[in-house]
Design a protein around this motif. Structure first.
Motif, short mmCIF file in Angstrom:
data_model
loop_
_atom_site.label_atom_id
_atom_site.label_comp_id
_atom_site.label_asym_id
_atom_site.label_seq_id
_atom_site.Cartn_x
_atom_site.Cartn_y
_atom_site.Cartn_z
N THR A 221 -36.84 29.30 -15.48
CA THR A 221 -36.22 30.42 -14.77
C THR A 221 -37.30 31.31 -14.18
O THR A 221 -38.29 31.62 -14.84
CB THR A 221 -35.34 31.25 -15.72
N LEU A 222 -37.08 31.71 -12.94
CA LEU A 222 -37.94 32.66 -12.26
C LEU A 222 -37.05 33.73 -11.66
O LEU A 222 -36.01 33.42 -11.06
CB LEU A 222 -38.76 31.96 -11.16
N ALA A 223 -37.41 35.00 -11.83
CA ALA A 223 -36.61 36.09 -11.28
C ALA A 223 -37.51 37.15 -10.71
O ALA A 223 -38.59 37.43 -11.25
CB ALA A 223 -35.70 36.69 -12.36
N ARG A 224 -37.08 37.76 -9.61
CA ARG A 224 -37.81 38.86 -8.97
C ARG A 224 -36.95 40.11 -9.03
O ARG A 224 -35.78 40.10 -8.64
CB ARG A 224 -38.13 38.53 -7.51
N VAL A 225 -37.56 41.20 -9.51
CA VAL A 225 -36.89 42.50 -9.55
C VAL A 225 -37.58 43.38 -8.52
O VAL A 225 -38.77 43.70 -8.64
CB VAL A 225 -36.98 43.15 -10.94
N ASP A 226 -36.86 43.77 -7.46
CA ASP A 226 -37.48 44.52 -6.37
C ASP A 226 -37.50 46.02 -6.69
O ASP A 226 -36.97 46.45 -7.72
CB ASP A 226 -36.80 44.21 -5.04
N PRO A 227 -38.12 46.86 -5.85
CA PRO A 227 -38.23 48.29 -6.16
C PRO A 227 -36.90 49.01 -6.34
O PRO A 227 -36.86 50.08 -6.95
CB PRO A 227 -39.00 48.85 -4.95
N GLU A 228 -35.81 48.47 -5.80
CA GLU A 228 -34.50 49.10 -5.96
C GLU A 228 -33.73 48.55 -7.16
O GLU A 228 -32.57 48.92 -7.37
CB GLU A 228 -33.67 48.90 -4.68
N GLY A 229 -34.33 47.65 -7.92
CA GLY A 229 -33.67 47.09 -9.08
C GLY A 229 -32.82 45.87 -8.80
O GLY A 229 -32.13 45.37 -9.69
N GLU A 230 -32.84 45.39 -7.55
CA GLU A 230 -32.09 44.19 -7.22
C GLU A 230 -32.82 42.96 -7.76
O GLU A 230 -34.06 42.87 -7.68
CB GLU A 230 -31.89 44.06 -5.71
N VAL A 231 -32.07 42.01 -8.30
CA VAL A 231 -32.65 40.85 -8.96
C VAL A 231 -32.27 39.58 -8.20
O VAL A 231 -31.10 39.35 -7.89
CB VAL A 231 -32.17 40.74 -10.42
N THR A 232 -33.29 38.77 -7.89
CA THR A 232 -33.08 37.45 -7.29
C THR A 232 -33.53 36.41 -8.29
O THR A 232 -34.60 36.53 -8.90
CB THR A 232 -33.90 37.29 -6.00
N ARG A 233 -32.71 35.37 -8.51
CA ARG A 233 -32.96 34.39 -9.55
C ARG A 233 -33.11 32.99 -8.99
O ARG A 233 -32.45 32.63 -8.02
CB ARG A 233 -31.82 34.40 -10.57
N TRP A 234 -33.98 32.21 -9.63
CA TRP A 234 -34.15 30.79 -9.31
C TRP A 234 -34.14 30.01 -10.62
O TRP A 234 -34.67 30.47 -11.63
CB TRP A 234 -35.46 30.53 -8.59
N ARG A 235 -33.53 28.83 -10.61
CA ARG A 235 -33.54 27.93 -11.77
C ARG A 235 -34.08 26.57 -11.32
O ARG A 235 -33.74 26.08 -10.25
CB ARG A 235 -32.12 27.75 -12.33
N PHE A 236 -34.92 25.99 -12.17
CA PHE A 236 -35.52 24.70 -11.87
C PHE A 236 -35.40 23.79 -13.08
O PHE A 236 -35.50 24.25 -14.23
CB PHE A 236 -37.01 24.85 -11.52
N ASP A 237 -35.19 22.50 -12.83
CA ASP A 237 -35.28 21.52 -13.91
C ASP A 237 -36.75 21.30 -14.22
O ASP A 237 -37.51 20.80 -13.38
CB ASP A 237 -34.62 20.20 -13.49
N ALA A 238 -37.16 21.68 -15.42
CA ALA A 238 -38.57 21.58 -15.79
C ALA A 238 -38.68 21.60 -17.30
O ALA A 238 -37.78 22.08 -18.01
CB ALA A 238 -39.38 22.73 -15.18
N LEU A 239 -39.80 21.09 -17.82
CA LEU A 239 -40.01 21.03 -19.26
C LEU A 239 -40.42 22.36 -19.84
O LEU A 239 -40.25 22.59 -21.04
CB LEU A 239 -41.08 19.98 -19.59
N GLU A 240 -40.98 23.24 -19.01
CA GLU A 240 -41.55 24.49 -19.51
C GLU A 240 -41.30 25.61 -18.51
O GLU A 240 -40.79 25.40 -17.42
CB GLU A 240 -43.06 24.33 -19.73
N ALA A 241 -41.72 26.80 -18.90
CA ALA A 241 -41.63 27.95 -18.02
C ALA A 241 -42.47 27.72 -16.76
O ALA A 241 -43.49 27.02 -16.80
CB ALA A 241 -42.12 29.21 -18.74
#
Length: 538
Positions: A221-241
């Protein structure tokens, strides 16, 4: 967890694990500073041209390290994981959320000149407080990252313009510092199902990035929290972070396969394979060789995952054993290996520790918890091994794992390396309902598959009884004899009897004149085995 900081202008990456603080300058220049606490109990904070080795243990202190030389300034008397440093390292801020009488949260903000962080009276912070406590603003809508647990982690970051983001109250909150005035802008609750010990937060540009993996692995999982608190998320099939830096993502998708791509071009992936032997650990001490008094039992595979790290478009990988790094993008096995240059004389100790953690992690994941490297501390001929852990469910399997972490055979195994050693556990599970026969059978099977003994259950059971819990609150009437027999047979090194022991009066005769195969830790009991089993069967 291994935390890292990327310095693209220097072609350098700095990371922290249980063995050392390490700086890598591509292609193969490496420098280590040893005997720092690892990221499982602290972490790195990245400044303009330095890192703060933030230690969660106040007694151990923390250090401000320049990247060019890894020379350091001691921050002796504080736990600096809760501080946000200015980019020049000349001052630090701390933002504390506290519970108000009305049930809400209020923010206390403090500013410290760097020299004050060496003062023993750092807890007397009133003279450093900025303004009056502020009520926390109404929360934005919660964001879920593959689960429902509140986000509790160590993270505070201050931007040059005075904006700050910090973790607290089950999420992230943002505010602004202007001289002596502090304002709060937003609070964003974050719920997740990620492994808390492999979760990393990092500030880059104007955003905060969250990198993690679903507990047990398989989804990154990767997520970005922008200066206004909005969150964008990405999910990938992977063995680790995942690894992330400057718009580039790195993943380990198979045991020996890695991919990299720009986040804005996820379909343009480059794939790189490494020889599997480069991921393995050669030589060193096997755990089974050290456990001469343990009963042999089959084991499941150890959990051998490391850490993907990015330095712009360069993908670096630290294998589970930590002996070297890999650069999968290089051509040829010789160029892919970056020797870490840790002391050869301590290789056997590091090997033992790495295998120990890998097997504990496999046990932890099956029990609904987590285990990660924390610290290998060598001082004046003494050895201390630490493994951070957490059990996050409320069932008996989690209690089994908690028992292993508190009373493991590793207490005895490390004697060959020095005079001290052991495990230090993280959150302990809440044992909320009586374990049934089915629960006990499953938990004992879990221990057996991982080469552990039922004797490890003495500590969690004994502590619950000592805290006033009744035996009926821990086990059903049919389950109590089963678990008591398993513990007693393991202690005596003999097969379990059928029917199992069922009366407190029968415990002493079974133990009379017998040598124990295991020596249970007392934790306040004169004779822990007899006392706890008798209380359990009373």
């Amino acid at each position: 967890m291994i935390t890292s900081a990327s310095f693209a202008a220097r072609h350098a990456l700095v990371f922290l694990d249980a063995f050392a603080l390490t700086r890598v300058e591509l292609p193969k220049k490496v420098k280590n500073v040893r005997n720092y606490s690892s990221a499982a109990s602290g972490h790195l904070q990245q400044l303009a041209d330095a890192v703060v080795v933030a230690n969660a243990e106040v007694s151990a202190g923390s250090r401000l390290c320049s990247v060019p030389a890894l020379s350091s300034t001691a921050l002796r008397y504080i736990s600096s994981d809760g501080y946000a440093f200015t980019a020049d390292g000349e001052a630090a801020y701390r933002f504390d959320l506290a519970r108000a009488s009305d049930g809400g949260s209020v923010l206390f903000a403090y500013r410290f000149p760097i020299e004050e962080l060496n003062e023993r009276n750092i807890v007397q912070r009133k003279r450093f407080q900025l303004g009056e406590p502020l009520p926390c603003p109404a929360s934005l809508a919660p964001v879920e990252l593959a689960g429902s647990r509140p986000l509790y982690t160590r993270f505070q970051h201050l931007w040059p313009d005075g904006r700050f983001v910090a973790a607290g109250d089950g999420g992230l909150y943002c505010g602004q510092v202007a001289g002596e005035r502090v304002t709060l802008r937003w609070h964003r609750p974050i719920r997740h199902g990620l492994d808390p010990l492999r979760l990393e937060l990092r500030a880059e540009g104007d955003d905060v990035w969250i990198m993690g993996e679903v507990l047990g692995g398989g989804v990154a999982t990767l997520a970005r929290v922008d200066p206004e608190g909005e969150v964008t998320r990405w999910r990938f099939d992977a063995l680790e972070a995942p690894g992330y830096h400057d718009g580039w993502v790195g993943l380990r998708t198979r045991k020996n396969r890695f991919v990299r791509f720009r986040l804005d071009q996820p379909d343009a992936r480059e794939r790189f394979d490494v020889a599997e032997e480069l991921l393995e650990l050669e030589g060193g001490a096997e755990l089974d060789d050290l456990r001469k008094d343990a009963q042999p039992s089959p084991r499941v595979a150890a959990d051998e995952r490391g850490r993907v790290m990015m330095l712009s478009d360069q993908l670096l990988y630290l294998p589970w054993h930590g002996e070297h790094l890999l650069n999968p993008t290089a051509s040829g096995a010789k160029d892919q290996v970056i020797p870490r240059k840790l002391p050869e004389a301590e290789r056997e100790l590091r090997s033992f520790y790495a295998r120990l953690v890998a097997r504990l992690r496999a046990l932890a994941y099956e029990a609904g918890g987590s285990a990660q490297p924390a610290r290998v501390w060598l001082k004046q001929g003494r050895v201390t091994l630490r493994v951070s852990s957490g059990a996050y469910d409320d069932d008996f399997a989690a209690a089994c794992f908690a028992g292993v972490m508190r009373n493991s055979q590793a207490h005895h195994d490390v004697a060959r390396f020095g005079q001290t050693g052991g495990y230090y556990a993280g959150p302990v599970c809440e044992w909320t309902h009586p374990a049934t026969v089915e629960d006990v059978t499953r938990g004992l099977g879990l221990l057996a598959r991982h080469g552990q003994s039922a004797i490890d259950l003495l500590i969690p059971i004994g502590e619950e009884l000592k805290n006033g819990r009744a035996p009926a609150e821990l086990f059903t009437d049919r389950a109590r004899p089963l678990v008591a027999e398993a513990i007693l047979a393991a202690a005596l090194g003999e097969p379990q009897r059928d029917p199992p022991i069922s009366r407190a009066a029968d415990v002493a005769p079974r133990l009379e004149g017998r040598d124990l195969a295991f020596s249970p830790y007392g934790f306040g009991y004169d004779d822990p085995l007899a006392e706890i089993l008798s209380a359990l069967l009373a």
